[in-house]
Motif scaffolding. Structure first.
Motif: not given
Length: 355
Positions: A78-83
């Protein structure tokens, strides 16, 4: 509906999250105890508590999609998706990037952005049988939550379709989304106005760090637009009863702004005066049916409907359920028979028509 009530998560959603552990023969009580929750959660819990549960379950199984995708959504996805979406120019560009990312990570289901009939629809395709309603809901939470945050405002949902059959807790799903929800549909989809696709991305790297510290609790409830002109209109309307609401021109005059400017600025926020009134009426109706003892006719009058049948049609539009059916399914007080909802024309209530 009080802000505190909005932030409560149904115990049925807790059970569905815990099913991820049960499917892997993992005990649930130790995890619940570590979060300060009882062995059996039979009351609504806060979004913060549910967010902590979400993170704990995801860490336990190393899957942020709870084992419901074609592939595990490994911790940190999810963190990578946000970036991945942070530096998009518009919401449409961000959505298309997010859908590609989730397609690669999960593989199944696969999401597609479809634009038609004035709506933007996120349509999900499964390779096999329909998934659970909880699986689709989790996908919508991730996608809708991050896109609302990216543009800094709530994106009103117009309809939600589930390919799967309606679960026993179907009423919880309708209450959660606050939009027409239908089950056993040809495809799972979430629809909103296509105009919001043009909204610019307003968040920064620094803002993302703060957002991630609060995730997923900050995306587990409907994203509330708490700034701007729409919030001012909403606040004014909440200060009086729906049957006494002023017309659009009068509201504009009270706010010392021209009607055309007010309309344009609300549109720029993805809002409208009619939509704001509809949202408030819906929230009040749900609260009255859940916690009040008034009859459907009395609720209709309090909400400014000219007759119970008009309220009946509006409530079906909001929830795909009649008021009486909603009361029965949620175990609310004063459940009424279906026949009590629609009075004959000779029993009209002398109050203002909905506009």
């Amino acid at each position: 509906m009080a802000d505190a009530d909005r932030r409560m998560i149904s115990p049925s959603f807790v059970e569905e999250a815990l099913d991820c552990l049960r499917r892997q023969d993992k005990p649930t009580e130790p995890l619940l105890a570590s979060l300060g929750l009882p062995p059996v959660v039979d009351r609504p819990i806060s979004a913060e508590a549910y967010g902590a549960l979400w993170l704990a379950v995801a860490a336990e199984v190393d899957d942020e999609f709870f084992g419901m995708g074609g592939r595990p959504m490994r911790s940190g996805s999810f963190t990578l998706l946000c970036h991945c979406v942070l530096h998009a120019q518009t919401l449409e560009q961000a959505l298309r990037r997010a859908l590609r990312f989730l397609g690669v990570v999960l593989e199944d289901p696969c999401g597609e952005l479809v634009i038609r009939d004035g709506l933007a629809e996120i349509v999900l395709t499964d390779k096999g049988e329909a998934r659970s309603a909880f699986a689709y809901r989790t996908y919508w939470i991730l996608l809708h939550g991050i896109t609302c945050w990216l543009v800094g405002r709530r994106i009103p949902i117009r309809r939600v379709d589930f390919r799967c059959a309606e679960p026993p807790q179907g009423a919880d799903y309708r209450l959660f989304f606050g939009a027409p929800v239908q089950f056993s549909q040809p495809a799972s989809r979430l629809a909103f106005d296509r105009a919001v696709l043009k909204l610019p991305i307003v968040r920064t790297e620094q803002a993302l760090k703060q957002f991630l510290r609060g995730a997923p609790a900050n995306i587990l409830v409907r994203y509330r637009y708490d700034a701007g002109l729409a919030a001012s209109v909403r606040k004014r309307l909440r200060q009086t009863t729906p049957s006494s609401w002023s017309g659009f021109s009068a509201i504009a005059a009270q706010m010392k702004i021209s009607p055309s400017t007010l309309r344009h600025r609300l549109q720029s926020e993805g809002q409208s005066y009619a939509g704001i009134k509809d949202e408030i009426r819906r929230d009040l109706a749900i609260e009255m049916l859940l916690h009040g003892k008034s009859s459907v006719g009395e609720i209709a009058a309090q909400l400014g409907f000219s007759e119970p049948s008009a309220f009946h049609r509006a409530f079906r539009k909001w929830t795909s359920k009649s008021p009486a059916a909603f009361r029965r399914e949620t175990g609310s007080v004063a459940a009424l028979p279906e026949s009590s909802e629609i009075d004959s024309k000779s029993h009209k209530i002398p109050s203002r028509d909905v506009t």
